[in-house]
Design an enzyme around this catalytic site. Structure first.
Site, PDB file in Angstrom:
ATOM      1  N   THR A 132     -20.999   2.852   4.796  1.00 15.40           N
ATOM      2  CA  THR A 132     -20.661   1.849   3.791  1.00 15.40           C
ATOM      3  C   THR A 132     -21.908   1.454   3.004  1.00 15.40           C
ATOM      4  O   THR A 132     -22.897   0.996   3.590  1.00 15.40           O
ATOM      5  CB  THR A 132     -20.090   0.594   4.476  1.00 15.40           C
ATOM      6  OG1 THR A 132     -18.934   0.957   5.220  1.00 15.40           O
ATOM      7  CG2 THR A 132     -19.741  -0.477   3.459  1.00 15.40           C
ATOM      8  N   GLU A 133     -21.874   1.654   1.687  1.00 17.79           N
ATOM      9  CA  GLU A 133     -23.000   1.320   0.811  1.00 17.79           C
ATOM     10  C   GLU A 133     -24.321   1.876   1.340  1.00 17.79           C
ATOM     11  O   GLU A 133     -25.380   1.295   1.164  1.00 17.79           O
ATOM     12  CB  GLU A 133     -23.102  -0.189   0.613  1.00 17.79           C
ATOM     13  CG  GLU A 133     -21.860  -0.833   0.028  1.00 17.79           C
ATOM     14  CD  GLU A 133     -21.491  -0.318  -1.357  1.00 17.79           C
ATOM     15  OE1 GLU A 133     -22.348   0.311  -2.006  1.00 17.79           O
ATOM     16  OE2 GLU A 133     -20.337  -0.555  -1.781  1.00 17.79           O
ATOM     17  N   LEU A 134     -24.234   3.018   2.017  1.00 20.05           N
ATOM     18  CA  LEU A 134     -25.395   3.748   2.547  1.00 20.05           C
ATOM     19  C   LEU A 134     -26.214   2.929   3.546  1.00 20.05           C
ATOM     20  O   LEU A 134     -27.420   3.146   3.697  1.00 20.05           O
ATOM     21  CB  LEU A 134     -26.291   4.228   1.399  1.00 20.05           C
ATOM     22  CG  LEU A 134     -25.616   5.140   0.367  1.00 20.05           C
ATOM     23  CD1 LEU A 134     -26.631   5.625  -0.664  1.00 20.05           C
ATOM     24  CD2 LEU A 134     -24.934   6.329   1.033  1.00 20.05           C
ATOM     25  N   ASP A 153     -27.760   0.345  -0.457  1.00 18.21           N
ATOM     26  CA  ASP A 153     -28.011   0.667  -1.864  1.00 18.21           C
ATOM     27  C   ASP A 153     -27.649  -0.503  -2.784  1.00 18.21           C
ATOM     28  O   ASP A 153     -27.471  -0.328  -3.983  1.00 18.21           O
ATOM     29  CB  ASP A 153     -27.227   1.923  -2.276  1.00 18.21           C
ATOM     30  CG  ASP A 153     -25.726   1.681  -2.310  1.00 18.21           C
ATOM     31  OD1 ASP A 153     -25.263   0.707  -1.691  1.00 18.21           O
ATOM     32  OD2 ASP A 153     -25.010   2.475  -2.955  1.00 18.21           O
TER      33      ASP A 153
END
Length: 474
Positions: free
Chosen positions: A145-147, A298
């Protein structure tokens, strides 16, 4: 030759309807179906479908020379299946080309990797099972999730069998190092890391339609020229972009789709190829280990997890939610487990963020609420009703350890009953066969079922009947 990996991400949460305090205990349906339908349909028509057609066109015109990857959450797939099933067909067409790699991730785009390792593992498996069933191939590259990533999460990723993970090329982690190499995880040396090039990605997502940008306008040949001019030893450029960027944030009239279509031709002229993360790690070796002791992502300029855990409101909501994780996973209520998935989406906590533009954040632009406190209040009202339902399944008076013991006993008893039933069935079958064949049998125990005991009568002793069959004299 330099390799460019495009990662196109798709995620949509199940949005919560306005849920008041007085709804707690009375209304167990939490979602704004109208908003979900409206948003996913609009995005599919303006962004997802046109972009899928663009990618199919790029693959066709290059005879498979253009490749990319897609990361899509389970909640997004569910909504697309419900409201825009034709886009799922587009994704299947992309998968069938063999030029698009689907990445692994969390089913609900959740924060489980930060809160509950067991739940994280379960959710990733659930996501990958769905991807395999829809597109015929199980993901081998992981993108959280979102890196979100750190050294501890690396161990979890490796324990699931992945050899490659994608995370953010955060400046405060890399320092003087470049993101344009393959690295390995310090805590799991066999896990290869691909890091995103945030600057080149933002040149598309933020600056493509920005007339105040000093490099405006951005053209395909200029963009490829920048990539080709990078130091020769920097072999991989990872561009991580939301698919919403194409057609939604950057409308079609800006020329964004034409820009994308022109990239492969200019790339071929300059010795730049477009490939998948699996192909990159197959041919490039890590240049060194990378240690990331604290979680990165990120999101925002900070590239940390403060977008979801930066204030007391968010931490309170997360603690309450994941405090019942073990109990929810022990229950068999399908509806309860579905709500559990949807309430984990990171978006709910993102809306509670009190960060502002000075922090490089613009959370309010994506929130359906008037304020972070309104987002918190609405979510906690929903969560309060959800917790009541969990309490009805497994009362708080029983601690988790005792509950596990009770459930284990029940499961063992059920297994023992099944085993005995099979044994009885086998004995009866043997007796019937011996009667038909008129063959001698050894003394066997035949179970005689008792009639149900009437209330107030004494339970009779169990009966045992033995039968012997003598061979008929001829």
């Amino acid at each position: 030759m330099k390799s460019v990996c495009f990662y196109f991400t798709i995620h949509q949460p199940y949005r919560l309807k306005r849920y008041r305090f007085f709804d707690i205990g009375n209304d167990h349906y939490y979602y704004d179906d109208f908003a979900d339908d409206d948003i996913i349909t609009r995005l599919a028509n303006t962004s997802y479908i046109p972009m899928a057609d663009t990618l199919l066109d790029m693959i066709k015109k290059t005879n498979g020379g253009f490749k990319c990857s897609i990361c899509i959450s389970g909640t997004a797939i569910e909504q697309l299946q419900m409201y825009v099933p034709e886009f799922i067909d587009k994704l299947r067409q992309l998968a069938d080309t063999g030029c698009v790699e689907f990445l692994s991730g969390t089913y609900a785009h959740s924060l489980a990797s930060l809160e509950d390792p067991e739940e994280f593992l379960r959710e990733v498996k659930m996501h990958d099972d769905l991807i395999q069933s829809l597109f015929g191939k199980r993901p081998t590259v992981f993108a959280n999730t979102e890196l979100i990533y750190d050294d501890d999460i690396a161990l979890l990723i490796k324990s699931m069998g992945f050899n490659t993970a994608v995370t953010d090329g955060a400046k405060h982690i890399l320092g003087w190092k470049s993101p344009n190499y393959v690295y390995s995880a310090a805590t799991a040396p066999d896990l290869k890391l691909l890091l995103t090039n945030d600057k080149l990605a933002e040149d598309i997502s933020r600056n493509f339609n920005n007339p105040e940008w000093d490099e405006y306008p951005l053209t395909a040949d200029k963009y490829i020229r920048w990539i080709a001019s990078l130091p020769e030893e920097e072999q991989v450029i990872n561009l991580y972009l939301s698919m919403d960027t194409f057609g939604s944030f950057l409308p079609g009239y800006t020329g964004i789709f034409d820009f994308m279509k022109a990239l492969p031709a200019f790339g071929k002229e300059s010795g730049v190829e477009f490939t998948t993360p699996s192909d990159v790690v197959a041919k490039l070796k890590p240049v060194g280990e990378l240690s990331i002791p604290y979680p990165i992502s990120d999101i925002d300029e900070a590239r940390d997890v403060s977008a979801w855990k930066g204030n007391e409101l968010q931490r309170e909501a997360l603690n309450k939610l994941y405090g019942v994780a073990e109990r929810v996973n022990m229950c068999s209520d399908r509806r309860l487990k579905q709500d559990w998935e949807y309430l984990q989406s990171s978006d709910h906590f993102y809306y509670m963020s009190t960060k502002n533009m000075a922090d490089g954040a613009d959370h309010a632009a994506f929130s359906p609420y008037d304020s972070p406190f309104a987002a918190f209040t609405n979510y906690m009202n929903v969560l309060a009703d959800f917790l009541v339902r969990v309490e009805e399944q497994f009362p708080e008076s029983i601690d988790n350890e005792e509950l596990n013991s009770l459930l284990l006993t029940i499961r063992n008893q059920a297994s023992e009953i099944d085993s005995l039933k099979k044994e009885v069935k086998s004995m009866r079958t043997n007796i019937e066969n011996s009667d038909e064949d008129d063959a001698p049998v050894s003394e066997e125990l035949v179970v005689v079922e008792e009639e149900p005991k009437k209330k107030g009568t004494r339970k009779p002793a169990a009966k045992k009947t033995t039968t012997k069959k003598a061979k008929a004299a001829k």
